[in-house]
Design an enzyme around this catalytic site. Structure first.
Site, PDB file in Angstrom:
ATOM      1  N   SER A   1       0.886  -1.290  -0.094  1.00 32.70           N
ATOM      2  CA  SER A   1      -0.256  -0.138   0.031  1.00 32.70           C
ATOM      3  C   SER A   1       0.871   1.146  -0.044  1.00 32.70           C
ATOM      4  O   SER A   1       1.931   1.196   0.790  1.00 32.70           O
ATOM      5  CB  SER A   1      -0.762  -0.066   1.378  1.00 32.70           C
TER       6      SER A   1
ATOM      7  N   TYR B   1      -2.163  -1.460  10.728  1.00 24.12           N
ATOM      8  CA  TYR B   1      -2.230  -1.956   9.495  1.00 24.12           C
ATOM      9  C   TYR B   1      -1.138  -1.527   8.735  1.00 24.12           C
ATOM     10  O   TYR B   1      -0.553  -2.323   7.713  1.00 24.12           O
ATOM     11  CB  TYR B   1      -3.600  -1.333   9.026  1.00 24.12           C
TER      12      TYR B   1
ATOM     13  N   LYS C   1       2.008  -3.742   6.455  1.00 23.60           N
ATOM     14  CA  LYS C   1       2.501  -3.821   5.127  1.00 23.60           C
ATOM     15  C   LYS C   1       3.965  -3.739   5.173  1.00 23.60           C
ATOM     16  O   LYS C   1       4.796  -4.396   4.413  1.00 23.60           O
ATOM     17  CB  LYS C   1       1.835  -2.507   4.352  1.00 23.60           C
TER      18      LYS C   1
HETATM   19  P1  NAD Z   1     -11.005  -7.076   0.805  1.00 22.70           P
HETATM   20  O1  NAD Z   1     -11.320  -7.153   2.353  1.00 22.70           O
HETATM   21  O2  NAD Z   1     -12.270  -6.977  -0.060  1.00 22.70           O
HETATM   22  O3  NAD Z   1     -10.418  -8.637   0.295  1.00 22.70           O
HETATM   23  C1  NAD Z   1      -9.556  -9.416   1.156  1.00 22.70           C
HETATM   24  C2  NAD Z   1     -10.242 -10.670   1.171  1.00 22.70           C
HETATM   25  O4  NAD Z   1      -9.163 -11.476   1.974  1.00 22.70           O
HETATM   26  C3  NAD Z   1     -11.376 -10.965   1.672  1.00 22.70           C
HETATM   27  O5  NAD Z   1     -12.409 -11.585   0.827  1.00 22.70           O
HETATM   28  C4  NAD Z   1     -11.249 -11.822   3.091  1.00 22.70           C
HETATM   29  O6  NAD Z   1     -12.554 -12.416   3.177  1.00 22.70           O
HETATM   30  C5  NAD Z   1     -10.061 -12.462   2.782  1.00 22.70           C
HETATM   31  N1  NAD Z   1      -9.369 -12.849   3.901  1.00 22.70           N
HETATM   32  C6  NAD Z   1      -8.686 -11.990   4.816  1.00 22.70           C
HETATM   33  N2  NAD Z   1      -7.912 -12.849   5.645  1.00 22.70           N
HETATM   34  C7  NAD Z   1      -7.981 -14.016   5.158  1.00 22.70           C
HETATM   35  C8  NAD Z   1      -7.411 -15.227   5.714  1.00 22.70           C
HETATM   36  N3  NAD Z   1      -6.454 -15.241   6.784  1.00 22.70           N
HETATM   37  N4  NAD Z   1      -7.591 -16.205   4.840  1.00 22.70           N
HETATM   38  C9  NAD Z   1      -8.367 -16.259   3.705  1.00 22.70           C
HETATM   39  N5  NAD Z   1      -8.875 -15.210   3.546  1.00 22.70           N
HETATM   40  C10 NAD Z   1      -8.838 -13.991   4.075  1.00 22.70           C
HETATM   41  O7  NAD Z   1      -9.762  -6.142   0.531  1.00 22.70           O
HETATM   42  P2  NAD Z   1      -9.269  -5.720  -0.786  1.00 22.70           P
HETATM   43  O8  NAD Z   1      -9.518  -4.205  -0.891  1.00 22.70           O
HETATM   44  O9  NAD Z   1      -9.593  -6.434  -1.992  1.00 22.70           O
HETATM   45  O10 NAD Z   1      -7.752  -5.625  -0.474  1.00 22.70           O
HETATM   46  C11 NAD Z   1      -6.927  -6.778  -0.674  1.00 22.70           C
HETATM   47  C12 NAD Z   1      -5.366  -6.353  -0.270  1.00 22.70           C
HETATM   48  O11 NAD Z   1      -5.067  -5.257  -0.854  1.00 22.70           O
HETATM   49  C13 NAD Z   1      -5.159  -6.360   1.128  1.00 22.70           C
HETATM   50  O12 NAD Z   1      -3.911  -7.040   1.408  1.00 22.70           O
HETATM   51  C14 NAD Z   1      -5.293  -4.981   1.472  1.00 22.70           C
HETATM   52  O13 NAD Z   1      -4.561  -4.811   2.572  1.00 22.70           O
HETATM   53  C15 NAD Z   1      -4.702  -4.569   0.075  1.00 22.70           C
HETATM   54  N6  NAD Z   1      -4.691  -2.944  -0.239  1.00 22.70           N
HETATM   55  C16 NAD Z   1      -6.079  -2.709  -0.213  1.00 22.70           C
HETATM   56  C17 NAD Z   1      -6.276  -1.273  -0.317  1.00 22.70           C
HETATM   57  C18 NAD Z   1      -7.640  -0.661  -0.565  1.00 22.70           C
HETATM   58  O14 NAD Z   1      -8.029   0.471  -0.688  1.00 22.70           O
HETATM   59  N7  NAD Z   1      -8.730  -1.712  -0.973  1.00 22.70           N
HETATM   60  C19 NAD Z   1      -5.337  -0.368  -0.556  1.00 22.70           C
HETATM   61  C20 NAD Z   1      -3.752  -0.668  -0.405  1.00 22.70           C
HETATM   62  C21 NAD Z   1      -3.496  -2.251  -0.246  1.00 22.70           C
HETATM   63  C1  UD1 Z   2      -6.851   4.687   3.532  1.00 23.44           C
HETATM   64  C2  UD1 Z   2      -5.924   4.251   4.769  1.00 23.44           C
HETATM   65  C3  UD1 Z   2      -4.981   3.468   3.883  1.00 23.44           C
HETATM   66  C4  UD1 Z   2      -5.284   2.390   3.242  1.00 23.44           C
HETATM   67  C5  UD1 Z   2      -6.580   2.819   2.607  1.00 23.44           C
HETATM   68  C6  UD1 Z   2      -7.196   1.415   1.798  1.00 23.44           C
HETATM   69  C7  UD1 Z   2      -6.074   5.884   6.535  1.00 23.44           C
HETATM   70  C8  UD1 Z   2      -5.110   7.029   7.251  1.00 23.44           C
HETATM   71  N1  UD1 Z   2      -5.251   5.414   5.426  1.00 23.44           N
HETATM   72  O1  UD1 Z   2      -6.379   5.320   2.725  1.00 23.44           O
HETATM   73  O2  UD1 Z   2      -3.975   3.231   4.812  1.00 23.44           O
HETATM   74  O3  UD1 Z   2      -4.275   1.699   2.495  1.00 23.44           O
HETATM   75  O4  UD1 Z   2      -7.623   3.460   3.185  1.00 23.44           O
HETATM   76  O5  UD1 Z   2      -8.104   0.774   2.897  1.00 23.44           O
HETATM   77  O6  UD1 Z   2      -7.068   5.494   6.920  1.00 23.44           O
HETATM   78  N2  UD1 Z   2     -12.695  11.140   3.140  1.00 23.44           N
HETATM   79  C9  UD1 Z   2     -13.441  12.008   3.297  1.00 23.44           C
HETATM   80  N3  UD1 Z   2     -14.565  11.700   4.168  1.00 23.44           N
HETATM   81  C10 UD1 Z   2     -14.653  10.199   4.274  1.00 23.44           C
HETATM   82  C11 UD1 Z   2     -13.744   9.431   3.976  1.00 23.44           C
HETATM   83  C12 UD1 Z   2     -12.763   9.984   3.511  1.00 23.44           C
HETATM   84  O7  UD1 Z   2     -13.228  13.541   3.332  1.00 23.44           O
HETATM   85  O8  UD1 Z   2     -15.886  10.020   4.798  1.00 23.44           O
HETATM   86  C13 UD1 Z   2     -11.309  11.797   2.762  1.00 23.44           C
HETATM   87  C14 UD1 Z   2     -10.022  11.369   3.335  1.00 23.44           C
HETATM   88  O9  UD1 Z   2      -9.702  12.248   4.407  1.00 23.44           O
HETATM   89  C15 UD1 Z   2      -9.157  11.156   2.351  1.00 23.44           C
HETATM   90  C16 UD1 Z   2      -9.593  10.745   1.082  1.00 23.44           C
HETATM   91  O10 UD1 Z   2     -11.171  10.936   1.441  1.00 23.44           O
HETATM   92  O11 UD1 Z   2      -8.547  12.382   2.038  1.00 23.44           O
HETATM   93  C17 UD1 Z   2      -9.631   9.327   0.984  1.00 23.44           C
HETATM   94  O12 UD1 Z   2      -9.821   8.736   2.204  1.00 23.44           O
HETATM   95  P1  UD1 Z   2     -10.205   6.771   2.164  1.00 23.44           P
HETATM   96  O13 UD1 Z   2     -10.835   6.498   1.099  1.00 23.44           O
HETATM   97  O14 UD1 Z   2     -10.220   6.711   3.580  1.00 23.44           O
HETATM   98  O15 UD1 Z   2      -8.400   6.461   1.872  1.00 23.44           O
HETATM   99  P2  UD1 Z   2      -6.799   6.966   2.350  1.00 23.44           P
HETATM  100  O16 UD1 Z   2      -7.286   7.530   3.730  1.00 23.44           O
HETATM  101  O17 UD1 Z   2      -6.363   7.570   1.344  1.00 23.44           O
END
Ligand code: NAD
Ligand code: UD1
Length: 344
Positions: free
Chosen positions: A127, A152, A156
């Site tokens: 991330s 969290y 990572k």
């Molecule tokens: P998500 O929660 O939608 O998907 C994760 C999936 O993993 C879920 O379906 C959950 O049921 C499964 N899971 C969790 N723990 C498990 C375990 N121990 N065994 C088997 N299955 C398990 O999340 P996502 O948004 O698809 O994110 C996927 C990856 O990307 C994660 O590692 C997350 O940290 C990373 N990531 C996500 C974002 C984001 O904004 N969505 C940003 C940066 C990194």
């Molecule tokens: C967040 C996490 C980041 C994680 C990512 C995916 C934090 C500080 N960071 O990123 O570690 O990898 O989610 O899960 O939590 N915002 C609003 N109103 C809302 C929600 C968000 O104004 O109700 C704003 C936030 O201040 C930010 C932007 O929207 O500026 C994006 O927010 P968000 O979608 O939560 O993502 P991040 O904070 O960038």
């Protein structure tokens, strides 16, 4: 030659489910493991309808050594895309052990099994949170990481160290920026359980009438309009980046048994997965309104603790080395996110 089997942990989640489709389209055979902690079994039905066949799915936990070993024996995956993790920043502050356990013990259990079964290729979900509040933007992969602002984020950073130290494992470490949007058919998308923390699901749920009002977290940041800036990326572009990473792992293949312990023998490549363009929260709201014709009920409120002011990706390395770039613009992200919300 038959299709290569790719194990997709967390393959019923938001990013994993879209990646399953892209893997299939690219000629790979996705094998899914998911424990349904943050997803629903209906996602498998949606994937079945989109793929035209039911993908191989094992319901279970990546912390379950026996199950994992059986899965490797049965399907012999040649590479793993490791999505399975918990991802809610606030929850990780409340319950750090849950995060360290799932995100790190899960990774170690998976690595143990891969090593035992002779699978040495992994694409890992990292991330942009590892950069913290950067000194300058856009951030490059070489930009130093900052102490994590949450457990969290720490998982990572630690996961990246664990993967780098295990030089026998060839790793493509993808640092995602802000994934949004959904599949254009609206059959799969993001399924936030409970009240969403992230901007786009909160926004779409507000417009759908599920939430009363969106609060913009802070209007006094040192940015042009006072709101935070992020690099939003369409989940389909992100999913396609995983296929590029898998392709690269097979084209730069090394043997599992090269000089164990010699870090120079390992492959550990980091790529920023973003568009390279930052948008403020107010710009996102405007883009949503323009793309959908719907008004967003919002107020500007207090800052959210832990938010960075502005971060977006330098994408030179991913464009030139991985040969991938994002294709979908903010309007498409907003349209697809809304279409998905309407179909939920
Ligand atoms: P998500 O929660 O939608 O998907 C994760 C999936 O993993 C879920 O379906 C959950 O049921 C499964 N899971 C969790 N723990 C498990 C375990 N121990 N065994 C088997 N299955 C398990 O999340 P996502 O948004 O698809 O994110 C996927 C990856 O990307 C994660 O590692 C997350 O940290 C990373 N990531 C996500 C974002 C984001 O904004 N969505 C940003 C940066 C990194
Ligand atoms: C967040 C996490 C980041 C994680 C990512 C995916 C934090 C500080 N960071 O990123 O570690 O990898 O989610 O899960 O939590 N915002 C609003 N109103 C809302 C929600 C968000 O104004 O109700 C704003 C936030 O201040 C930010 C932007 O929207 O500026 C994006 O927010 P968000 O979608 O939560 O993502 P991040 O904070 O960038």
């Amino acid at each position: 030659m038959g299709k290569r089997n790719i194990l997709v942990t967390g393959g019923l989640g938001f990013i994993g489910s879209h990646t399953v489709l892209c893997l299939d389209a690219a000629g790979y055979n996705p094998i899914i493991i998911d424990n349904l902690h943050n997803s629903r079994i209906e996602v498998l039905d949606a994937l079945t309808s989109l793929l035209g066949y039911r993908p191989t799915y094992v319901q279970g936990d990546v912390n379950d050594t026996e199950l994992l070993q059986g899965l490797f024996d049965a399907h012999r995956p040649e590479a793993v895309i490791h999505f399975a993790a918990h991802k809610a920043v606030g929850e990780s502050v409340e319950n750090p052990l849950m995060y360290y356990h799932n995100n790190l013990v899960g990774l170690i259990t998976l690595l143990d099994t891969m090593k035992l079964k002779g699978c040495s290729k992994m694409v890992f979900s990292s991330s942009c949170t590892v950069y913290g509040e950067p000194e300058s933007v856009p951030v490059k992969e070489s930009t130093p990481t900052r102490p994590a602002a949450s457990p969290y984020g720490a998982t990572k950073q630690m996961a990246e160290v664990i993967l780098k130290d295990n030089a026998w494992c060839e790793v493509q470490c993808l640092r995602y920026f802000n994934p949004v949007g959904a599949h254009p058919t609206a059959k799969i998308g993001e399924l936030p359980l409970g009240v969403p923390n992230n901007l786009i699901p909160y926004l779409t749920q507000t417009v759908a009438g599920i939430r009363e009002r969106l609060t913009v977290y802070g209007g006094d940041y040192p940015t042009a309009d006072g709101t935070c800036i992020r690099d939003y990326i369409h989940v389909m572009d992100l999913a396609e980046a995983h296929v590029a990473a898998i392709d690269r792992l097979f084209s730069t293949s090394k043997q599992l048994d090269v000089l164990p312990g010699d870090p120079s023998a390992g492959v550990f490549e980091v790529f920023n997965i973003g568009t390279g363009v930052g948008y403020s929260v107010l710009e996102v709201i405007q883009a949503f309104e323009a793309a959908t014709g719907k008004k967003v009920n919002y107020t500007v409120g207090d800052r959210r603790p832990g938010d960075v002011v502005a971060v977006w990706a330098d994408t030179d390395k991913v464009n030139n080395v991985l040969g991938w770039s994002a294709k979908r613009d903010l309007t498409t992200m907003m349209k697809d996110a809304w279409h998905w919300q309407e179909n939920c």
